[in-house]
Design a protein around this motif. Structure first.
Motif, short mmCIF file in Angstrom:
data_model
loop_
_atom_site.label_atom_id
_atom_site.label_comp_id
_atom_site.label_asym_id
_atom_site.label_seq_id
_atom_site.Cartn_x
_atom_site.Cartn_y
_atom_site.Cartn_z
N ASN A 23 0.85 -1.19 0.00
CA ASN A 23 0.00 0.00 0.00
C ASN A 23 0.88 1.23 0.00
O ASN A 23 1.94 1.25 0.62
N ILE A 24 0.39 2.28 -0.65
CA ILE A 24 1.08 3.57 -0.56
C ILE A 24 0.16 4.49 0.24
O ILE A 24 -1.03 4.59 -0.07
N VAL A 25 0.69 5.13 1.25
CA VAL A 25 -0.11 6.07 2.02
C VAL A 25 0.60 7.41 2.06
O VAL A 25 1.75 7.50 2.50
N VAL A 26 -0.08 8.44 1.55
CA VAL A 26 0.50 9.78 1.58
C VAL A 26 -0.54 10.70 2.19
O VAL A 26 -1.71 10.65 1.83
N ASP A 27 -0.13 11.53 3.11
CA ASP A 27 -1.06 12.43 3.75
C ASP A 27 -0.43 13.82 3.83
O ASP A 27 0.62 13.99 4.43
N VAL A 28 -1.08 14.78 3.15
CA VAL A 28 -0.58 16.16 3.19
C VAL A 28 -1.58 16.98 3.99
O VAL A 28 -2.77 17.00 3.68
N LYS A 29 -1.11 17.62 5.04
CA LYS A 29 -2.00 18.47 5.85
C LYS A 29 -1.45 19.88 5.85
O LYS A 29 -0.31 20.10 6.20
N GLY A 50 -0.51 21.80 3.53
CA GLY A 50 0.68 22.01 2.72
C GLY A 50 1.92 21.26 3.19
O GLY A 50 2.96 21.31 2.56
N LYS A 51 1.81 20.54 4.32
CA LYS A 51 2.98 19.80 4.82
C LYS A 51 2.75 18.30 4.68
O LYS A 51 1.68 17.80 4.93
N LEU A 52 3.80 17.62 4.29
CA LEU A 52 3.72 16.18 4.15
C LEU A 52 3.70 15.56 5.54
O LEU A 52 4.69 15.55 6.25
N ALA A 53 2.51 15.07 5.95
CA ALA A 53 2.40 14.54 7.30
C ALA A 53 2.79 13.07 7.34
O ALA A 53 3.29 12.56 8.33
N LYS A 54 2.53 12.38 6.24
CA LYS A 54 2.76 10.94 6.25
C LYS A 54 3.13 10.50 4.85
O LYS A 54 2.55 10.98 3.87
N CYS A 55 4.08 9.61 4.75
CA CYS A 55 4.46 9.11 3.44
C CYS A 55 5.02 7.72 3.67
O CYS A 55 6.13 7.56 4.13
N GLU A 56 4.21 6.71 3.41
CA GLU A 56 4.62 5.37 3.75
C GLU A 56 4.39 4.40 2.61
O GLU A 56 3.44 4.54 1.85
N PHE A 57 5.26 3.45 2.55
CA PHE A 57 5.03 2.33 1.67
C PHE A 57 4.82 1.14 2.59
O PHE A 57 5.74 0.68 3.24
N GLN A 58 3.58 0.71 2.68
CA GLN A 58 3.29 -0.34 3.65
C GLN A 58 3.26 -1.70 3.00
O GLN A 58 2.65 -1.87 1.95
N VAL A 59 3.89 -2.63 3.64
CA VAL A 59 3.79 -4.01 3.19
C VAL A 59 2.83 -4.71 4.12
O VAL A 59 3.04 -4.74 5.32
N ILE A 60 1.75 -5.23 3.57
CA ILE A 60 0.72 -5.76 4.45
C ILE A 60 0.53 -7.27 4.30
O ILE A 60 -0.35 -7.85 4.86
N GLU A 61 1.35 -7.87 3.51
CA GLU A 61 1.22 -9.32 3.34
C GLU A 61 1.53 -10.06 4.65
O GLU A 61 2.31 -9.59 5.47
N SER A 62 0.94 -11.21 4.79
CA SER A 62 1.20 -11.98 6.01
C SER A 62 2.67 -12.34 6.10
O SER A 62 3.28 -12.72 5.12
#
Ligand code: SF4
Ligand code: SF4
Ligand code: SF4
Lengths: 254, 449
Positions: free
Chosen positions: B28-34, B36-48
């Protein structure tokens, strides 16, 4: 005559190496021919878009988390036909090895302090959770068998998995028996259908297709006799694939 | 998938690409801009998680290849070779030159296979603006037929050399359980010669496609060797400095992050990249001259700091591996397959099993696989059973680098592109790394008790 709509096929994967789906992708031309007979609506490996409705679910991988259990049940509800693709889905495959150690201990040794956060349950084959219509053995699946199963599926006929040992195919292929060469082999208790793939290539059988129905009576008796082997001894020295089949040999031997 | 909106508020952007498609495994890619600032930027691996390192403990070293091959269907040959080399290091076994040559051939053909799969099935649809390779079957049939032909060649290589491509059968500790047949090698050779023009055609196609512009210099790690473009063996190279493979734990540090089932690795406290682009940047000089010409044609120069061009570097490596494979095959076909130097038994004799005492030891090895440097390390006891194991996977190593790329890229695109376009750019970025997530979730930091 009205043309029948093509069945819609979706692929799903659980815990595994995705090698069996890749065997599919490696079918190349055959895969293109297949797309003339069915509509592939979900194959995450090669497409971004995912269709929501399907008739046939082809499932790869073992069930190893609570979430997997929920997901496979949903897939079963939707699918008219459910196929397990490969050892992981059909017998839990190598994932079953983790069942040898108590789960809490395994989590802790692997994850340390974060162990508690890890969602994992005993590795299970798909049939331990939902009903399976067609099961394809092998790690990886043997393409000629995949084609045979799909033919049955499209014709609405059951597929009968061989219930004799790999030794039968091995002898037809005129291999020198590993026991003759002072080697071990799991062929006498392993379900045939791969055309003794590994022995043909100079290795031994590791049992990836799972055991014959009743190892005690369905094993290749001539081989056992010739080399003075016991079924229990073979099962004890080969545990890559049969850990998940605990109940099966509990019933037979305990 | 995210909903698209054409007017976006660059101050608040929320991207959550669930189940990144067309990559191995689940990411999963998760990006969160609040504001104007990049609050979160993750590349999540969610496989078991798969517990491979834990599963190896207590097993015989002769089972390690069979088991670790099952970490990943696409790099099964790479895992096989890393496993065999680590086991040989632990056991003190030295394979013959003939065996090493056949191993290189297997590794090169896996590169051919994986790179072509990545270029045509995973990247080309993005560059052509379609969702998958499926519509291309209708609109670009000759190209698809060509891609299948190239893929068929490398699959066939796996069949001839190792019995099968996915989970090779005959490659074991010390050698091969069976020598490849002359007939098969001859057929492979002619298929490879045929593939040359398909390769040229592919270069022409890729040349016309536009990769996104983006620059971010980073640390590039790969094997390196004075003798050749290092893939099967060599020393580690990063920032122009060499170190020994067995000291890999001193070079990079892995740590667990909460949102992912995989670990993030760092060198000097910073992220680094592995894979085709790193090898290209570190070892450009050692490429085959045809591969250098391909790089020139594609406008690819070392050092290249655009991660999207990893795909172009893969094509350069494809040409290199094809030419190297042809050279090896010519040598083998001329000298004949020397069975006596190649064929070994997959296990010690049955009558001797459990009777031989081995020296307790630790062995480590690194092999360049399509996605980067792959490490296996095993410790064995005096019965040659594994007491500890560690596998370091390319995708884990790239994860931190990918996140740093995203952190630089997102602010550059804010206000210029729609959320939909940014999402696609991020997905393409992730796909350009060719992440193989089923491997990455084997989870590590194993201290066995
Ligand atoms: S059965 Fe084997 S090849 Fe197939 S997905 Fe499982 S581990 Fe991979
Ligand atoms: S024991 Fe193994 S090698 Fe011997 S006949 Fe059976 S399958 Fe073949
Ligand atoms: S020979 Fe044994 S291990 Fe090999 S494919 Fe057949 S069943 Fe699996």
């Amino acid at each position: 005559m009205k043309k029948q709509p093509k069945p819609r096929v979706a692929f799903f994967d659980f815990t595994d190496c995705e090698g069996c789906q890749l065997q599919f992708a490696n079918m190349g031309q055959t895969l293109l021919e297949l797309t003339e007979l069915v509509d592939i609506v979900n194959f995450r490996e090669i497409m971004s878009e995912a269709g929501q409705d399907y008739d046939v679910a082809i499932v790869e991988g073992a069930i190893t988390t609570d979430n997997d259990v929920v997901r496979i049940k949903k897939i079963r509800e939707k699918a008219k036909v459910l196929v397990t693709l490969g050892a992981c889905a059909t017998i839990a495959g190598v994932n079953g090895i983790k069942n040898r150690r108590p789960l809490e201990a395994a989590k802790k040794t692997v994850y340390g302090e974060k162990g508690a956060l890890v969602n994992t349950i005993k590795a299970m084959a798909v049939h331990e959770v939902v009903t399976v219509d067609y099961a394809i053995n092998g790690c990886p699946v043997y393409v000629p068998e995949v084609v045979a199963v799909l033919k049955c599926l499209l014709m609405g006929k059951p597929y009968v998995v061989p219930n004799y040992a790999v030794c039968v195919e091995c002898k037809m292929n005129e291999n020198v028996c590993r026991y003759e060469k002072d080697q071990e082999c799991m062929g006498p208790v392993t379900r045939a259908g791969c055309n003794s793939w590994c022995i043909n290539n100079g290795n031994r059988c590791y049992g990836c297709r799972g055991l014959v129905d009743k190892p005690a009576s369905d094993a290749a008796k001539d081989i056992l006799q010739k080399y003075g082997l016991k079924v229990e001894d073979i099962l004890n020295s080969f545990t890559l694939y049969n850990d998940s089949m605990g109940e099966k040999y509990d019933q037979e031997f305990k | 998938m995210t909903k698209s909106s054409n007017k976006i508020d660059p101050q608040n952007l929320n991207i959550d690409v669930h189940y990144l498609t067309r990559v191995e495994g689940h990411g999963n890619i998760v990006v969160d801009v609040k504001e104007g600032k990049l609050a979160k930027c993750e590349f999540q691996v969610i496989e078991s998680p798969r517990f491979f390192e834990s599963m190896l403990v207590g097993r015989s070293i002769w089972e390690a290849q069979h088991l670790t091959s099952r970490i990943c269907g696409i790099c099964a040959c790479g895992h096989t070779l890393a496993s065999i080399k680590a086991a040989e290091d632990a056991l003190g076994v030295k394979p013959s030159d003939e065996v090493v040559m056949l191993r290189k051939l297997l590794l090169y053909t896996e590169m051919l296979d994986s790179h072509i799969l990545h270029i045509y099935i995973l990247v080309a649809p993005d560059l052509l603006g379609v969702k998958s390779v499926m519509p291309l079957v209708k609109t670009h049939r000759p190209v698809i037929d060509m891609a299948l032909r190239m893929k068929r060649m490398s699959d066939y290589a796996g069949e001839v050399l190792a019995g099968r491509h996915i989970h090779p059968i005959s490659y074991v500790i010390g050698g091969l359980t069976q020598a490849p047949s002359r007939e098969g090698l001859e057929k492979l050779y002619s298929m490879m010669l045929e593939s040359r023009k398909d390769g040229e055609e592919t270069v022409k196609i890729i040349k016309t496609l536009k990769f996104p512009e983006f620059q971010r210099p980073t640390q590039y790690m790969s094997l390196t060797s004075d003798d050749e473009y290092a893939m099967y063996d060599g020393d580690l190279m990063v920032n122009g400095e060499k170190s020994r493979v067995r000291d890999y734990r001193k070079l990079f540090i892995e740590s667990v992050v909460d949102y992912s089932k995989a670990k993030i690795s760092k060198i000097n406290g910073k992220s680094y990249a592995v894979g085709a682009l790193s090898r290209f940047n570190n070892n450009f000089d050692k490429l085959h001259k045809k591969a250098k010409a391909t790089a020139k044609e594609l406008g690819l120069k070392a050092p290249c700091h655009n991660p999207y061009l990893n795909t172009a570097a893969q094509l350069v490596e494809w040409v290199h591996c094809l030419e190297e494979s042809i050279t090896i095959l010519e040598k083998i076909l001329k000298e004949g397959v020397k069975e006596d130097k190649v064929v070994v038994s997959s296990w010690p004799k049955r009558s001797e099993l459990g009777k031989i005492k081995y020296k307790p030891n630790t062995g480590a090895a690194c092999v360049e696989v399509p996605r980067g440097s792959l490490f296996h390390e095993y410790t064995i006891d005096d019965s040659a059973h594994i007491t500890a194991a560690n596998c370091v996977i390319p995708t884990n190593q790239n994860m931190g680098n990918l996140e740093d790329d995203m952190r630089k890229l997102v602010p550059e695109l804010l206000g210029k592109k729609t959320q939909e376009e940014i999402t696609l750019d991020l997905e393409m970025l992730a796909r350009s790394y060719d992440p193989c997530i089923s491997c990455a979730t084997h989870l590590l930091d194993v201290s066995f008790v």
